[in-house]
Design a protein around this motif. Structure first.
Motif, PDB file in Angstrom:
ATOM      1  N   GLN A  73       0.821  -1.137  -0.036  1.00  0.00           N
ATOM      2  CA  GLN A  73      -0.010   0.099   0.139  1.00  0.00           C
ATOM      3  C   GLN A  73       0.747   1.297  -0.007  1.00  0.00           C
ATOM      4  OE1 GLN A  73      -3.596   0.125  -0.078  1.00  0.00           O
ATOM      5  NE2 GLN A  73      -3.065  -2.331  -0.494  1.00  0.00           N
ATOM      6  N   PRO A  74       0.412   2.322  -0.540  1.00  0.00           N
ATOM      7  CA  PRO A  74       1.143   3.493  -0.485  1.00  0.00           C
ATOM      8  C   PRO A  74       1.606   4.042   0.982  1.00  0.00           C
ATOM      9  CG  PRO A  74      -0.752   3.713  -1.949  1.00  0.00           C
ATOM     10  CD  PRO A  74      -1.094   2.583  -1.223  1.00  0.00           C
ATOM     11  N   GLY A  75       2.997   4.319   1.079  1.00  0.00           N
ATOM     12  CA  GLY A  75       3.391   4.309   2.261  1.00  0.00           C
ATOM     13  C   GLY A  75       3.898   3.435   3.007  1.00  0.00           C
ATOM     14  N   ASP A  76       3.774   2.205   2.645  1.00  0.00           N
ATOM     15  CA  ASP A  76       4.352   1.045   3.295  1.00  0.00           C
ATOM     16  C   ASP A  76       5.769   1.080   3.257  1.00  0.00           C
ATOM     17  OD1 ASP A  76       2.011   0.077   4.148  1.00  0.00           O
ATOM     18  OD2 ASP A  76       1.908  -1.625   2.700  1.00  0.00           O
ATOM     19  N   ARG A  77       6.660   0.677   4.395  1.00  0.00           N
ATOM     20  CA  ARG A  77       7.998   0.803   4.136  1.00  0.00           C
ATOM     21  C   ARG A  77       8.889  -0.645   3.589  1.00  0.00           C
ATOM     22  NH1 ARG A  77       4.640   3.176   7.007  1.00  0.00           N
ATOM     23  NH2 ARG A  77       5.436   2.463   8.962  1.00  0.00           N
ATOM     24  N   VAL A  78       9.532  -0.758   2.658  1.00  0.00           N
ATOM     25  CA  VAL A  78      10.346  -1.650   2.032  1.00  0.00           C
ATOM     26  C   VAL A  78      12.005  -1.489   2.515  1.00  0.00           C
ATOM     27  CG1 VAL A  78      10.829  -3.065   0.225  1.00  0.00           C
ATOM     28  CG2 VAL A  78       8.347  -2.055   0.497  1.00  0.00           C
ATOM     29  N   GLY A  79      12.499  -2.485   3.270  1.00  0.00           N
ATOM     30  CA  GLY A  79      13.971  -2.451   3.328  1.00  0.00           C
ATOM     31  C   GLY A  79      14.772  -2.742   2.357  1.00  0.00           C
ATOM     32  N   LYS A  97       7.934   3.464  -7.474  1.00  0.00           N
ATOM     33  CA  LYS A  97       6.910   3.674  -8.298  1.00  0.00           C
ATOM     34  C   LYS A  97       5.565   2.783  -7.731  1.00  0.00           C
ATOM     35  CE  LYS A  97       7.525   3.618 -12.715  1.00  0.00           C
ATOM     36  NZ  LYS A  97       7.874   3.176 -14.165  1.00  0.00           N
ATOM     37  N   ALA A  98       5.828   1.708  -6.941  1.00  0.00           N
ATOM     38  CA  ALA A  98       4.696   0.915  -6.178  1.00  0.00           C
ATOM     39  C   ALA A  98       4.222   1.929  -5.101  1.00  0.00           C
ATOM     40  CB  ALA A  98       4.980  -0.304  -5.784  1.00  0.00           C
ATOM     41  N   GLY A  99       4.489   3.098  -4.673  1.00  0.00           N
ATOM     42  CA  GLY A  99       3.943   3.899  -3.776  1.00  0.00           C
ATOM     43  C   GLY A  99       4.920   3.596  -2.339  1.00  0.00           C
ATOM     44  N   GLY A 100       5.573   2.856  -2.235  1.00  0.00           N
ATOM     45  CA  GLY A 100       6.390   2.449  -1.218  1.00  0.00           C
ATOM     46  C   GLY A 100       7.233   3.449  -0.814  1.00  0.00           C
ATOM     47  N   VAL A 101       7.747   3.280   0.392  1.00  0.00           N
ATOM     48  CA  VAL A 101       8.897   4.123   0.997  1.00  0.00           C
ATOM     49  C   VAL A 101      10.239   3.233   1.206  1.00  0.00           C
ATOM     50  CG1 VAL A 101       9.962   5.608   2.810  1.00  0.00           C
ATOM     51  CG2 VAL A 101       7.394   5.683   2.350  1.00  0.00           C
ATOM     52  N   VAL A 102      11.305   3.499   0.656  1.00  0.00           N
ATOM     53  CA  VAL A 102      12.510   2.800   0.783  1.00  0.00           C
ATOM     54  C   VAL A 102      13.257   3.087   2.160  1.00  0.00           C
ATOM     55  CG1 VAL A 102      14.928   2.680   0.041  1.00  0.00           C
ATOM     56  CG2 VAL A 102      13.004   2.593  -1.649  1.00  0.00           C
ATOM     57  N   VAL A 103      13.791   1.924   2.941  1.00  0.00           N
ATOM     58  CA  VAL A 103      14.452   2.221   4.080  1.00  0.00           C
ATOM     59  C   VAL A 103      15.703   1.491   3.681  1.00  0.00           C
ATOM     60  CG1 VAL A 103      14.518   1.607   6.714  1.00  0.00           C
ATOM     61  CG2 VAL A 103      12.333   1.970   5.453  1.00  0.00           C
ATOM     62  N   ALA A 123       9.171  -1.234   8.608  1.00  0.00           N
ATOM     63  CA  ALA A 123       9.434  -1.778   7.460  1.00  0.00           C
ATOM     64  C   ALA A 123       8.780  -3.344   7.726  1.00  0.00           C
ATOM     65  CB  ALA A 123      10.757  -1.943   7.008  1.00  0.00           C
ATOM     66  N   ASP A 124       8.058  -3.998   6.716  1.00  0.00           N
ATOM     67  CA  ASP A 124       7.459  -5.252   7.029  1.00  0.00           C
ATOM     68  C   ASP A 124       7.956  -6.339   5.792  1.00  0.00           C
ATOM     69  OD1 ASP A 124       6.179  -4.381   4.770  1.00  0.00           O
ATOM     70  OD2 ASP A 124       4.077  -4.730   5.516  1.00  0.00           O
ATOM     71  N   THR A 125       8.954  -5.695   4.789  1.00  0.00           N
ATOM     72  CA  THR A 125       9.460  -6.492   4.006  1.00  0.00           C
ATOM     73  C   THR A 125      11.263  -5.990   3.760  1.00  0.00           C
ATOM     74  OG1 THR A 125       7.570  -6.450   2.595  1.00  0.00           O
ATOM     75  CG2 THR A 125       9.467  -6.987   1.284  1.00  0.00           C
ATOM     76  N   MET A 142      12.965 -11.777  11.064  1.00  0.00           N
ATOM     77  CA  MET A 142      11.676 -12.406  10.951  1.00  0.00           C
ATOM     78  C   MET A 142      11.203 -13.038  12.469  1.00  0.00           C
ATOM     79  SD  MET A 142      10.885 -13.626   7.167  1.00  0.00           S
ATOM     80  CE  MET A 142      12.518 -14.337   6.874  1.00  0.00           C
ATOM     81  N   GLU A 143      12.265 -13.704  12.753  1.00  0.00           N
ATOM     82  CA  GLU A 143      12.208 -14.432  14.173  1.00  0.00           C
ATOM     83  C   GLU A 143      11.580 -13.584  15.219  1.00  0.00           C
ATOM     84  OE1 GLU A 143      15.639 -16.499  15.101  1.00  0.00           O
ATOM     85  OE2 GLU A 143      15.084 -18.355  13.724  1.00  0.00           O
ATOM     86  N   GLU A 144      12.459 -12.207  15.259  1.00  0.00           N
ATOM     87  CA  GLU A 144      12.155 -11.284  16.216  1.00  0.00           C
ATOM     88  C   GLU A 144      10.880 -10.334  15.912  1.00  0.00           C
ATOM     89  OE1 GLU A 144      13.839 -10.315  18.965  1.00  0.00           O
ATOM     90  OE2 GLU A 144      15.079 -12.271  18.634  1.00  0.00           O
ATOM     91  N   GLY A 145      10.346 -10.644  14.723  1.00  0.00           N
ATOM     92  CA  GLY A 145       8.913  -9.991  14.452  1.00  0.00           C
ATOM     93  C   GLY A 145       9.159  -8.592  13.893  1.00  0.00           C
ATOM     94  N   ALA A 146      10.355  -8.467  13.659  1.00  0.00           N
ATOM     95  CA  ALA A 146      10.605  -6.944  13.008  1.00  0.00           C
ATOM     96  C   ALA A 146      10.324  -6.998  11.657  1.00  0.00           C
ATOM     97  CB  ALA A 146      12.281  -6.611  13.231  1.00  0.00           C
ATOM     98  N   ILE A 147      10.495  -7.854  10.989  1.00  0.00           N
ATOM     99  CA  ILE A 147       9.850  -8.006   9.444  1.00  0.00           C
ATOM    100  C   ILE A 147       8.994  -9.110   9.155  1.00  0.00           C
ATOM    101  CG2 ILE A 147      11.916  -6.510   8.444  1.00  0.00           C
ATOM    102  CD1 ILE A 147      12.627  -9.195   7.203  1.00  0.00           C
ATOM    103  N   ASP A 148       8.297  -9.129   8.169  1.00  0.00           N
ATOM    104  CA  ASP A 148       7.310 -10.310   7.771  1.00  0.00           C
ATOM    105  C   ASP A 148       7.707 -11.170   6.621  1.00  0.00           C
ATOM    106  OD1 ASP A 148       5.535  -9.301   9.841  1.00  0.00           O
ATOM    107  OD2 ASP A 148       4.558  -7.927   8.333  1.00  0.00           O
ATOM    108  N   ARG A 149       8.502 -10.556   5.890  1.00  0.00           N
ATOM    109  CA  ARG A 149       8.708 -11.270   4.588  1.00  0.00           C
ATOM    110  C   ARG A 149      10.109 -10.907   4.160  1.00  0.00           C
ATOM    111  NH1 ARG A 149       4.514  -9.326   0.013  1.00  0.00           N
ATOM    112  NH2 ARG A 149       4.916  -7.040   0.293  1.00  0.00           N
TER     113      ARG A 149
END
Length: 559
Positions: A73-79, A97-103, A123-125, A142-149
C-alpha cells in the motif's frame, strides 16, 4: 532572496543560475525522463554486463507490479539491504513506483542495530541477496517479528567472468539457500505484474535514511520525493561539464548511504549517465574499471583517494577520460587533492552535505577558482548562514566561525517518530546542521568541525579536526583521529589515535616533537595510541564513540 546570509553575494559560476526554479517532482520521474530520452543507452554496467535504460525501467516496473500484487500500500516501508547492483537500482525505483517508502539498511551494521532500525521504521519487507550472511539477518529479523517477509535477489546477477580479476574469488561470502516451501521468502526476480499509478505526491516520503551514528544513536531522516528529486536536479545543473546521455559515473559509494544514493545513483539517472556499478571498494579493481569503462566522474571519500594514491597501478593507468572527482563524507586535505591531481591530472572537488539534506549542500566547481580546504559554494536554490551556536538569532559575519545553517528544497521533512528532535534542529525555516564552519567574502564555505566534537582543554576551545590535520601532515601517518579529555585521558589532555603507513616508522615522542611547531601547547595530544586501523562507517567516517569507549576502558597507554 540570496543564497548567502551575512556576507556579500557569492562569486557564482557564470553558467549557473542559482535562482532558476526547480519544479517539484517524484524520484521515479528521473528514471522515466531518462528512459524517454536515452532508452537504448547503457544505464548500468556491472561485472555481469550492461543494462539499458529501457531494460532498467522494465525491471523496476515488474518489481512495482509484483509488490502491488503482493498487497503493498502507498506509504508502506520496504527495506533494501543490497550492495551496488542492477538489482539495487531496480528495486529502489520499483518500490517508489509502487508507492512504497525505501528504508536503506547498511549490511555492515551489527544485527541488533539493524533490528532496531527495522522496528523503528515499521518496514515489513526486506530485500537482500542470497548470501548466507544476509539471509541469516533476514531470518533473525523475522524471528524477532521485526519484518514479515523477505525478497531475495540473486548474487549471480552481479558477478561475471571478471570476478577473479577485480574482486577475488568470493568477495561477498558464500551463497545461502532460500528455505524451501517457506512462504515468507520470495525471489525478487519472480515478481511480476502490471504496475498501476499510485498518485503519490512530491511531498510524500520517498526514503527513510538513517544517519551514520558516529556521535550517537542513528536517527531516521525523512526524505521526501521533492527533496531527493531536487538534490539530483541541483547536481545536474551544477556540473556544467556533464553531458546528458554520455557521462559514465563510477558508483562505488554504497547506495545505502545518502551520498552514494543521491550523489551517484540519482545524479547519474538525472543525467541519463551510465552507472559503473562496483559493489565494494578495491583500489586496483577500481583503477582497472575506470580505465576500461572510460569513466568520466568518480565520487569518493578522502580515504578512497588516499588508498588509490598508494597503488603503483595508478601511475600506469590511462585515466584521461576522467573529467572530475568529487570528494565528500569527510574534509579533503588540500595536500591530498594536490597529490591526486599531480598523479592523474584530475581535479578533486570537495563538497559538503549531511543526510538531513539529501545530502549535498555545497560543492566546488570547475567553473570558478579553487580555494584550498573550501567545501565550495551552495548548490542552486540552497541558502546558507552561519550563526552563533549559543544564540542562533545572531548571524556571524564573513570569516567568523559558527554553526552552519541550511535552507533549500533538499532539506529533510524531519526525523522519523521524533518530533522533539525535529523541532530542536529547525529554527525559522533553517536547519541547524550541528557543524561548525565559516563563509568567506566570496561565499565559499569552510567546514571546521562537528559542534559535538568541539572540546575544551584547560578552558580553551580546540577543534579536533585541526589537530588531526596536523598529525596527518607527518609523512609516516596514514590516518588519525583525536578525541577530547575523557575519564581515560589523564591531565585533561587530548588523546590521538594514529594509523601509520605500511612503511611508516614513528614513536609517540617523535610525533609530539613534530607537532611542537605546528600546534599550540594546549592543542597537542597528551596521549598517543598507534592502531592498525580506525573504526569507520561504510562511508569512511571515523566512529569516535568507539574510540572514547576504548580509551575509557583501556586507559591512554599507547599500543
Amino acid at each position: 532572496m540570496i543564497p548567502i546570509v551575512g556576507v556579500p553575494a557569492p562569486v557564482y559560476p557564470p553558467t549557473v543560475d542559482w535562482a532558476a526554479p526547480i519544479s517539484p517532482g517524484r524520484v521515479e520521474d528521473l528514471l522515466e525522463a531518462a528512459c524517454s530520452r536515452f532508452a537504448d543507452h547503457v544505464a548500468c554496467w556491472s561485472e555481469r554486463g550492461a543494462v539499458t535504460y529501457a531494460d532498467l525501467a522494465s525491471k523496476a516496473d515488474r518489481i512495482c507490479g509484483g509488490l502491488q500484487g503482493e498487497g503493498l500500500q502507498p506509504g508502506d516501508r520496504v527495506g533494501l539491504m543490497l550492495p551496488n547492483s542492477v538489482a539495487a537500482v531496480a528495486a529502489f525505483f520499483g518500490v517508489l513506483k509502487a508507492g512504497g517508502v525505501v528504508v536503506n539498511f547498511n549490511p555492515l551494521l551489527a544485527i541488533p542495530e539493524i533490528t532496531r532500525q527495522a522496528r523503528d521504521s515499521g518496514a515489513d519487507t526486506l530485500v537482500v541477496l542470497n548470501l548466507a550472511a544476509h539471509l541469516a539477518v533476514a531470518e533473525h529479523l523475522m524471528e524477532e517479528g521485526a519484518i514479515d517477509r523477505c525478497l531475495v535477489a540473486d548474487v549471480g546477477e552481479m558477478l561475471g567472468g571478471l570476478r577473479r580479476l577485480i574482486f577475488g574469488w568470493s568477495p561477498f561470502g558464500g551463497r545461502g539457500k532460500i528455505p524451501a516451501n517457506d512462504p515468507r521468502y520470495r525471489r525478487l526476480e519472480s515478481l511480476g505484474g502490471e504496475p498501476t499509478t499510485t498518485g503519490r505526491d512530491p511531498g510524500d516520503i520517498a526514503v527513510l535514511q538513517y544517519t551514520g551514528g558516529t556521535t550517537g544513536l542513528p536517527k531516521g531522516v525523512v526524505l521526501t520525493h521533492r527533496a531527493l528529486h531536487a538534490n539530483a536536479v541541483q547536481l545536474a545543473r551544477w556540473f556544467t561539464q556533464a553531458e546528458a546521455g554520455a557521462d559514465k559515473i563510477v558508483a562505488v559509494l554504497p547506495f545505502f548511504h545518502a551520498f552514494g544514493m543521491t550523489g551517484a545513483m540519482l545524479f547519474g539517472v538525472a543525467l541519463g549517465a551510465e552507472l559503473v556499478l562496483l559493489p565494494r571498494f578495491d583500489a586496483d579493481g577500481l583503477i582497472s574499471v575506470m580505465e576500461s569503462r572510460r569513466a568520466t566522474m568518480l565520487l569518493g571519500v578522502p580515504a578512497m583517494f588516499r588508498a588509490l594514491l598508494m597503488r603503483p597501478k595508478l601511475a600506469k593507468a590511462d585515466l584521461s577520460s576522467l573529467k572530475v572527482c568529487i570528494s565528500g563524507g569527510d574534509p579533503l586535505d588540500p595536500a591530498l587533492a594536490d597529490a591526486f591531481r599531480a598523479a592523474t591530472g584530475v581535479r578533486v572537488l570537495q563538497g559538503y552535505g549531511l543526510t538531513e539534506c539529501g545530502p549535498v549542500v555545497t560543492c566546488g566547481s570547475l567553473d570558478v577558482p579553487a580555494k584550498p580546504a573550501s567545501a565550495g559554494l551552495p548548490l542552486p536554490g540552497t541558502r546558507l548562514r552561519i550563526v552563533d551556536p549559543s544564540a542562533p538569532e545572531i548571524v556571524m559575519a564573513a570569516g567568523q566561525v559558527g554553526e552552519i545553517c541550511v535552507a533549500g528544497p533538499q532539506v529533510m521533512a524531519g526525523y522519523w517518530n521524533a518530533p522533539g528532535e525535529t523541532a530542536a534542529v529547525f529554527r525559522d525555516g533553517w536547519l541547524r546542521t550541528g557543524d561548525l564552519g565559516s563563509l568567506d567574502d566570496d561565499g565559499y564555505l569552510f567546514v571546521v568541525d562537528r559542534l559535538k566534537d568541539l572540546v575544551s582543554v584547560h578552558g580553551r576551545h580546540v577543534f579536533p579536526r585541526v589537530v588531526e590535520d596536523a598529525i596527518r601532515a607527518h609523512p609516516s601517518v596514514a590516518d588519525a583521529a583525536v578525541i577530547g579529555p575523557t575519564a581515560g585521558a589523564q591531565e585533561g589532555r587530548l588523546a590521538a589515535f594514529v594509523v601509520l603507513r605500511p612503511d611508516g616508522r614513528l614513536t609517540e615522542q617523535e610525533l609530539k616533537q613534530f607537532l611542537e611547531g605546528r600546534l599550540a601547547a594546549f592543542e597537542r595530544p597528551g596521549h598517543v595510541r598507534f592502531m592498525g586501523a580506525l573504526p569507520k562507517t561504510a562511508l569512511g567516517k571515523t566512529i569516535k564513540a568507539q574510540l572514547v569507549a576504548m580509551l575509557d576502558e583501556n586507559g591512554p597507554a599507547a599500543s
